[in-house]
Design a protein around this motif. Structure first.
Motif, PDB file in Angstrom:
ATOM      1  N   THR A 126       0.836  -1.211   0.000  1.00 29.84           N
ATOM      2  CA  THR A 126       0.000   0.000   0.000  1.00 29.84           C
ATOM      3  C   THR A 126       0.864   1.252   0.000  1.00 29.84           C
ATOM      4  OG1 THR A 126      -1.768  -1.146   1.195  1.00 29.84           O
ATOM      5  CG2 THR A 126      -1.789   1.265   1.252  1.00 29.84           C
ATOM      6  N   ALA A 127       1.898   1.250   0.840  1.00 31.74           N
ATOM      7  CA  ALA A 127       2.787   2.410   0.909  1.00 31.74           C
ATOM      8  C   ALA A 127       3.468   2.642  -0.437  1.00 31.74           C
ATOM      9  CB  ALA A 127       3.830   2.208   2.007  1.00 31.74           C
ATOM     10  N   TRP A 128       3.942   1.580  -1.060  1.00 33.22           N
ATOM     11  CA  TRP A 128       4.614   1.705  -2.355  1.00 33.22           C
ATOM     12  C   TRP A 128       3.659   2.251  -3.417  1.00 33.22           C
ATOM     13  CZ3 TRP A 128       9.189   1.737  -4.645  1.00 33.22           C
ATOM     14  CH2 TRP A 128       9.256   1.531  -6.016  1.00 33.22           C
ATOM     15  N   ARG A 129       2.422   1.744  -3.423  1.00 32.60           N
ATOM     16  CA  ARG A 129       1.446   2.204  -4.416  1.00 32.60           C
ATOM     17  C   ARG A 129       1.134   3.694  -4.241  1.00 32.60           C
ATOM     18  NH1 ARG A 129      -2.249  -0.962  -3.111  1.00 32.60           N
ATOM     19  NH2 ARG A 129      -3.632   0.472  -2.000  1.00 32.60           N
ATOM     20  N   MET A 130       0.953   4.104  -2.978  1.00 34.81           N
ATOM     21  CA  MET A 130       0.648   5.509  -2.713  1.00 34.81           C
ATOM     22  C   MET A 130       1.834   6.411  -3.049  1.00 34.81           C
ATOM     23  SD  MET A 130      -1.624   5.484   0.769  1.00 34.81           S
ATOM     24  CE  MET A 130      -3.348   4.975   0.710  1.00 34.81           C
ATOM     25  N   LEU A 131       3.037   5.985  -2.699  1.00 34.02           N
ATOM     26  CA  LEU A 131       4.225   6.778  -2.999  1.00 34.02           C
ATOM     27  C   LEU A 131       4.435   6.927  -4.501  1.00 34.02           C
ATOM     28  CD1 LEU A 131       6.590   5.328  -0.267  1.00 34.02           C
ATOM     29  CD2 LEU A 131       5.873   7.726  -0.432  1.00 34.02           C
ATOM     30  N   THR A 132       4.123   5.870  -5.238  1.00 35.48           N
ATOM     31  CA  THR A 132       4.237   5.944  -6.696  1.00 35.48           C
ATOM     32  C   THR A 132       3.283   6.981  -7.262  1.00 35.48           C
ATOM     33  OG1 THR A 132       4.894   3.605  -6.811  1.00 35.48           O
ATOM     34  CG2 THR A 132       4.077   4.626  -8.835  1.00 35.48           C
ATOM     35  N   SER A 133       2.051   7.012  -6.741  1.00 41.32           N
ATOM     36  CA  SER A 133       1.076   8.017  -7.182  1.00 41.32           C
ATOM     37  C   SER A 133       1.521   9.420  -6.787  1.00 41.32           C
ATOM     38  CB  SER A 133      -0.301   7.716  -6.572  1.00 41.32           C
ATOM     39  OG  SER A 133      -0.799   6.480  -7.032  1.00 41.32           O
ATOM     40  N   LEU A 134       2.027   9.565  -5.574  1.00 41.97           N
ATOM     41  CA  LEU A 134       2.507  10.868  -5.110  1.00 41.97           C
ATOM     42  C   LEU A 134       3.698  11.342  -5.936  1.00 41.97           C
ATOM     43  CD1 LEU A 134       2.272  10.245  -1.250  1.00 41.97           C
ATOM     44  CD2 LEU A 134       0.846  11.826  -2.580  1.00 41.97           C
ATOM     45  N   GLN A 135       4.555  10.400  -6.306  1.00 38.63           N
ATOM     46  CA  GLN A 135       5.707  10.728  -7.139  1.00 38.63           C
ATOM     47  C   GLN A 135       5.249  11.190  -8.519  1.00 38.63           C
ATOM     48  OE1 GLN A 135       8.503   7.510  -7.287  1.00 38.63           O
ATOM     49  NE2 GLN A 135      10.035   8.657  -8.442  1.00 38.63           N
ATOM     50  N   HIS A 136       4.243  10.540  -9.062  1.00 40.39           N
ATOM     51  CA  HIS A 136       3.707  10.912 -10.366  1.00 40.39           C
ATOM     52  C   HIS A 136       3.149  12.327 -10.362  1.00 40.39           C
ATOM     53  CE1 HIS A 136       1.814  10.437 -14.292  1.00 40.39           C
ATOM     54  NE2 HIS A 136       0.680  10.878 -13.766  1.00 40.39           N
ATOM     55  N   GLU A 137       2.574  12.734  -9.224  1.00 41.03           N
ATOM     56  CA  GLU A 137       1.991  14.070  -9.099  1.00 41.03           C
ATOM     57  C   GLU A 137       3.019  15.124  -8.679  1.00 41.03           C
ATOM     58  OE1 GLU A 137      -0.969  14.833 -10.045  1.00 41.03           O
ATOM     59  OE2 GLU A 137      -1.481  12.747 -10.504  1.00 41.03           O
ATOM     60  N   GLY A 138       4.269  14.711  -8.442  1.00 38.21           N
ATOM     61  CA  GLY A 138       5.314  15.655  -8.089  1.00 38.21           C
ATOM     62  C   GLY A 138       5.353  16.044  -6.626  1.00 38.21           C
ATOM     63  N   LEU A 139       4.606  15.341  -5.778  1.00 34.55           N
ATOM     64  CA  LEU A 139       4.584  15.673  -4.354  1.00 34.55           C
ATOM     65  C   LEU A 139       5.760  15.060  -3.609  1.00 34.55           C
ATOM     66  CD1 LEU A 139       0.770  15.379  -3.595  1.00 34.55           C
ATOM     67  CD2 LEU A 139       2.123  17.442  -3.933  1.00 34.55           C
ATOM     68  N   VAL A 140       6.261  13.934  -4.081  1.00 34.64           N
ATOM     69  CA  VAL A 140       7.486  13.353  -3.537  1.00 34.64           C
ATOM     70  C   VAL A 140       8.372  12.954  -4.704  1.00 34.64           C
ATOM     71  CG1 VAL A 140       6.277  12.466  -1.496  1.00 34.64           C
ATOM     72  CG2 VAL A 140       6.661  10.953  -3.449  1.00 34.64           C
ATOM     73  N   GLU A 141       9.654  12.763  -4.431  1.00 36.85           N
ATOM     74  CA  GLU A 141      10.573  12.252  -5.437  1.00 36.85           C
ATOM     75  C   GLU A 141      11.464  11.193  -4.808  1.00 36.85           C
ATOM     76  OE1 GLU A 141      12.624  15.734  -6.740  1.00 36.85           O
ATOM     77  OE2 GLU A 141      14.133  15.618  -5.145  1.00 36.85           O
ATOM     78  N   ARG A 142      11.870  10.239  -5.591  1.00 36.97           N
ATOM     79  CA  ARG A 142      12.698   9.135  -5.109  1.00 36.97           C
ATOM     80  C   ARG A 142      14.041   9.171  -5.811  1.00 36.97           C
ATOM     81  NH1 ARG A 142      13.741   3.767  -6.641  1.00 36.97           N
ATOM     82  NH2 ARG A 142      14.089   2.337  -4.892  1.00 36.97           N
ATOM     83  N   ASP A 143      15.116   9.222  -5.029  1.00 38.22           N
ATOM     84  CA  ASP A 143      16.458   9.205  -5.588  1.00 38.22           C
ATOM     85  C   ASP A 143      16.772   7.794  -6.078  1.00 38.22           C
ATOM     86  OD1 ASP A 143      19.222  10.560  -5.834  1.00 38.22           O
ATOM     87  OD2 ASP A 143      19.650   8.690  -4.757  1.00 38.22           O
ATOM     88  N   GLU A 144      17.130   7.682  -7.354  1.00 40.15           N
ATOM     89  CA  GLU A 144      17.368   6.367  -7.947  1.00 40.15           C
ATOM     90  C   GLU A 144      18.576   5.667  -7.333  1.00 40.15           C
ATOM     91  OE1 GLU A 144      15.436   4.740  -9.942  1.00 40.15           O
ATOM     92  OE2 GLU A 144      14.006   6.391 -10.015  1.00 40.15           O
ATOM     93  N   GLY A 145      19.555   6.448  -6.890  1.00 41.11           N
ATOM     94  CA  GLY A 145      20.751   5.850  -6.323  1.00 41.11           C
ATOM     95  C   GLY A 145      20.544   5.287  -4.932  1.00 41.11           C
ATOM     96  N   SER A 146      20.012   6.135  -4.042  1.00 42.05           N
ATOM     97  CA  SER A 146      19.848   5.731  -2.641  1.00 42.05           C
ATOM     98  C   SER A 146      18.490   5.113  -2.342  1.00 42.05           C
ATOM     99  CB  SER A 146      20.044   6.953  -1.729  1.00 42.05           C
ATOM    100  OG  SER A 146      19.011   7.912  -1.960  1.00 42.05           O
ATOM    101  N   GLY A 147      17.493   5.390  -3.196  1.00 39.31           N
ATOM    102  CA  GLY A 147      16.143   4.910  -2.943  1.00 39.31           C
ATOM    103  C   GLY A 147      15.398   5.733  -1.909  1.00 39.31           C
ATOM    104  N   LEU A 148      15.992   6.847  -1.465  1.00 35.80           N
ATOM    105  CA  LEU A 148      15.370   7.672  -0.431  1.00 35.80           C
ATOM    106  C   LEU A 148      14.367   8.652  -1.036  1.00 35.80           C
ATOM    107  CD1 LEU A 148      18.496   8.510   1.776  1.00 35.80           C
ATOM    108  CD2 LEU A 148      16.813   6.682   2.106  1.00 35.80           C
ATOM    109  N   TYR A 149      13.319   8.936  -0.246  1.00 30.53           N
ATOM    110  CA  TYR A 149      12.272   9.850  -0.689  1.00 30.53           C
ATOM    111  C   TYR A 149      12.474  11.238  -0.084  1.00 30.53           C
ATOM    112  CZ  TYR A 149       9.618   5.900  -2.553  1.00 30.53           C
ATOM    113  OH  TYR A 149       9.218   4.808  -3.281  1.00 30.53           O
ATOM    114  N   ARG A 150      12.191  12.255  -0.892  1.00 26.51           N
ATOM    115  CA  ARG A 150      12.175  13.648  -0.452  1.00 26.51           C
ATOM    116  C   ARG A 150      10.958  14.329  -1.063  1.00 26.51           C
ATOM    117  NH1 ARG A 150      17.623  12.514  -1.145  1.00 26.51           N
ATOM    118  NH2 ARG A 150      18.969  13.072   0.614  1.00 26.51           N
ATOM    119  N   LEU A 151      10.666  15.543  -0.612  1.00 26.41           N
ATOM    120  CA  LEU A 151       9.564  16.287  -1.208  1.00 26.41           C
ATOM    121  C   LEU A 151       9.858  16.567  -2.670  1.00 26.41           C
ATOM    122  CD1 LEU A 151       8.627  18.923   1.514  1.00 26.41           C
ATOM    123  CD2 LEU A 151       7.349  16.867   0.878  1.00 26.41           C
ATOM    124  N   GLY A 152       8.817  16.528  -3.492  1.00 26.08           N
ATOM    125  CA  GLY A 152       8.971  16.783  -4.911  1.00 26.08           C
ATOM    126  C   GLY A 152       8.804  18.252  -5.260  1.00 26.08           C
TER     127      GLY A 152
END
Length: 267
Positions: free
Chosen positions: A64-90
């Motif tokens: 559930t968390a992964w699905r929601m984060l993916t949607s949030l990332q798509h909307e630009g509200l969060v971003e995921r660093d490809e190297g570290s996998g860490l999330y920050r505000l988008g």
């Protein structure tokens, strides 16, 4: 002749109303959970936060968390660093922050002091807000010795370290955070002609002086940062021609800023 059962007499409108109420509750719960994830990411924006940590802190299952984060990332509200996998505000989340905080409360709070500093110094006073790894120029008050081109910087967003106010904010970070920041944005710095060694010299000299100072291309400026509550950071800077603002006068202007805006602390 048997009578119809009362329990079975449910109108289509009643059934639709019941289904809508259920859908509304489910939708509200999903929004609440998603915003809970955004809030957790915001609290850990500087260092970033892993999916595992978000799962533990939110109480959501991993899927559930992964699905929601993916949607949030798509909307630009969060971003995921490809190297570290860490999330920050988008970018969208930080843009909203700049629009709401910058254009209202923060400018109203700082404008009287900025006008005073512009009048006393005769130079140009900038208000800059940190947006994650970037700085955003919110407002400018011009003094007697105005520089017309400075107005173009209002509304500009630049990488931390590419501007005197953002150097002040970058120098407030600890050494590992500064090193990580450069590593994440090495290519962007190279495009600006800024080496890692240059950036670290600016940070070190800012810490030693207690304020940021740059003197280049006919322009000089001095900058100080301060904390906005528990997480946000802003800065004031005074800029003008390099003839008007040598290093000796920069020290005086830093003292002037601290006198009239005492929350501006030494880095």
């Amino acid at each position: 002749m048997s009578r119809p059962s009362k329990s079975s007499s449910v109108s289509p409108d009643q059934a639709s109303s019941g289904m809508s109420a259920t859908a509304r509750r489910s939708g509200a719960q999903s929004i609440g959970r998603a915003m809970g994830l955004v809030n957790l990411v915001a609290r850990h924006h500087d260092q970033g936060i892993s999916l595992q940590a978000l799962v533990q802190l939110s109480g959501l299952d991993r899927t559930t968390a992964w699905r929601m984060l993916t949607s949030l990332q798509h909307e630009g509200l969060v971003e995921r660093d490809e190297g570290s996998g860490l999330y920050r505000l988008g970018a969208q989340a930080t843009a909203w922050g700049a629009a709401s905080l910058g254009q209202a409360a923060l400018i109203r709070q700082c404008q009287p002091v900025m006008k005073t500093l512009a009048r006393l110094s005769g130079d140009n006073v900038f208000l800059v807000l940190r947006l994650g790894d970037y700085s955003h120029c919110l407002h400018l008050e011009q003094g007697e010795h105005a520089v017309p081109s400075f107005r173009q910087t209002v509304g500009e967003t630049r990488l931390l370290g590419l501007g005197v106010a953002s150097i002040a904010m970058l120098a407030a970070l600890d050494e590992p955070a500064v090193q990580l920041h450069h590593a994440l944005h090495r290519e962007a710095y190279e495009l600006e002609g800024v080496t890692r060694a240059q950036l670290m010299r600016w940070v070190q000299s800012t810490r030693q002086r207690g304020f940021a100072y740059r003197n280049t291309a006919g322009i000089a400026a001095v900058g100080l940062h301060w904390q906005l509550g528990g997480a946000a950071v802003a800065a004031l800077s005074i800029g003008g021609s390099r003839v008007r603002l040598p290093l000796t006068r920069a020290t005086e202007l830093a003292t002037l800023m601290r006198t009239h805006w005492p929350v501006c602390g030494a880095v």
